[in-house]
Write a protein that holds these residues in place. Structure first.
Motif, PDB file in Angstrom:
ATOM      1  N   GLY A   8      -9.580   0.155  -8.175  1.00 51.68           N
ATOM      2  CA  GLY A   8     -10.033   0.036  -7.147  1.00 51.68           C
ATOM      3  C   GLY A   8     -11.042   1.350  -6.859  1.00 51.68           C
ATOM      4  O   GLY A   8     -10.563   2.037  -7.807  1.00 51.68           O
TER       5      GLY A   8
ATOM      6  N   GLU B  25      -3.609  -1.097  -2.244  1.00 48.71           N
ATOM      7  CA  GLU B  25      -4.393   0.198  -1.695  1.00 48.71           C
ATOM      8  C   GLU B  25      -4.012   2.324  -1.272  1.00 48.71           C
ATOM      9  O   GLU B  25      -2.628   2.052  -1.886  1.00 48.71           O
ATOM     10  CB  GLU B  25      -5.392   0.595  -0.592  1.00 48.71           C
ATOM     11  N   ARG B  26      -4.359   3.155  -1.662  1.00 44.65           N
ATOM     12  CA  ARG B  26      -3.404   4.761  -1.636  1.00 44.65           C
ATOM     13  C   ARG B  26      -1.985   4.633  -2.490  1.00 44.65           C
ATOM     14  O   ARG B  26      -1.486   5.450  -2.447  1.00 44.65           O
ATOM     15  CB  ARG B  26      -3.325   4.584  -0.534  1.00 44.65           C
TER      16      ARG B  26
ATOM     17  N   ASN C 229       0.827  -1.247   0.180  1.00 41.37           N
ATOM     18  CA  ASN C 229       0.349   0.036  -0.360  1.00 41.37           C
ATOM     19  C   ASN C 229       1.249   1.406  -0.456  1.00 41.37           C
ATOM     20  O   ASN C 229       2.127   0.959   0.478  1.00 41.37           O
ATOM     21  CB  ASN C 229      -1.285  -0.287   0.968  1.00 41.37           C
TER      22      ASN C 229
ATOM     23  N   GLY D  84      -5.360  -0.626  -5.952  1.00 45.28           N
ATOM     24  CA  GLY D  84      -6.339  -0.678  -5.649  1.00 45.28           C
ATOM     25  C   GLY D  84      -6.671   0.436  -4.477  1.00 45.28           C
ATOM     26  O   GLY D  84      -7.398   1.211  -5.476  1.00 45.28           O
ATOM     27  N   ASP D  85      -7.878   0.068  -4.078  1.00 41.84           N
ATOM     28  CA  ASP D  85      -8.755   1.205  -3.496  1.00 41.84           C
ATOM     29  C   ASP D  85      -8.128   2.821  -2.983  1.00 41.84           C
ATOM     30  O   ASP D  85      -7.234   2.871  -2.746  1.00 41.84           O
ATOM     31  CB  ASP D  85      -9.689   0.918  -2.476  1.00 41.84           C
ATOM     32  N   HIS D  86      -8.449   3.810  -3.566  1.00 47.47           N
ATOM     33  CA  HIS D  86      -8.079   4.988  -3.611  1.00 47.47           C
ATOM     34  C   HIS D  86      -7.104   5.942  -4.137  1.00 47.47           C
ATOM     35  O   HIS D  86      -6.100   6.363  -3.577  1.00 47.47           O
ATOM     36  CB  HIS D  86      -7.684   5.021  -1.585  1.00 47.47           C
TER      37      HIS D  86
END
Length: 207
Positions: free
Chosen positions: A118, A82-83, A63, A99-101
């Motif tokens: 994401g 993520e991020r 991440n 991934g997310d964000h």
């Protein structure tokens, strides 16, 4: 000037604060905060050449990669966590998927994503540009459009910039997926979503 070839697992903050003239090439995987604060250097990450898994189907980067990066370039032949590129203010990156964000609070630089994203992509993004290859036209709903517009690659300058970044990605990672995109660029470029902050666009247009 300095070229470091590494094998195996990069721990927390591998390649953090790498300056201009330094390249880190890692054949393996890496943990969180990869390339944190990158300030001019070059980072390359790809799976072991003898691995049996598909690179574009496996997450091997943690991440918050490139958190607060200010300049430089990177080529990541993996799925990232993520991020990704949160608070990036100037680095240019090509990556398989995030991934997310992704690109949260990004203020500068260029990010090219060739597979998937994401949810909540581009939240708080006020600068820079992200290009997402949306082959099946299904990713726009995952983008937070509060501060950004979703356009297409329309100008020759944008087209040349993205194609050059992908060509560098192929050069450093030998990605077969990217090679397929580059080989059919006339059609492939129509599938990219250009994610651009409205205020940033307004400033460039006024200039």
């Amino acid at each position: 000037t300095i070229y470091i070839k590494a094998d195996g697992t990069g721990g927390q903050s591998f390649g953090a604060f790498v300056n201009s003239g330094i390249t880190f090439e890692l054949e393996g995987d890496a943990n969180d905060y990869f390339g944190k604060g990158l300030c001019g250097g070059k980072l390359i990450l790809y799976p072991p050449t003898n691995s049996t898994f598909e690179a574009n189907e496996t997450v091997i980067l943690g991440n918050v990669a490139f958190y607060g990066a200010t300049s430089g370039e990177a080529y990541i032949y993996v799925l990232a966590g993520e991020r990704f590129c949160v608070r990036n203010s100037g680095v240019n990156v090509v990556v398989g998927a995030v991934g997310d964000h992704g690109c949260e609070y990004m203020t500068g630089g260029r990010v090219v994503i060739l597979e998937d994203i994401g949810k909540n992509f581009a939240a708080g993004m006020s600068g820079g540009i992200a290009y997402i290859y949306d082959k099946e036209d299904k990713l726009s709903h995952r983008i937070n459009t509060e501060m950004v517009d979703l356009d297409r690659i329309e100008t020759e300058a944008d087209s040349n910039e993205v194609k050059k970044m992908i060509e560098n990605y192929i050069k450093y990672t030998d990605s077969k997926e990217a090679d397929a995109i580059s080989s059919d660029w006339k059609n492939a470029k129509e599938k990219f979503i250009k994610v651009m902050p409205r205020d940033y666009k307004r400033v460039l247009q006024s200039r």
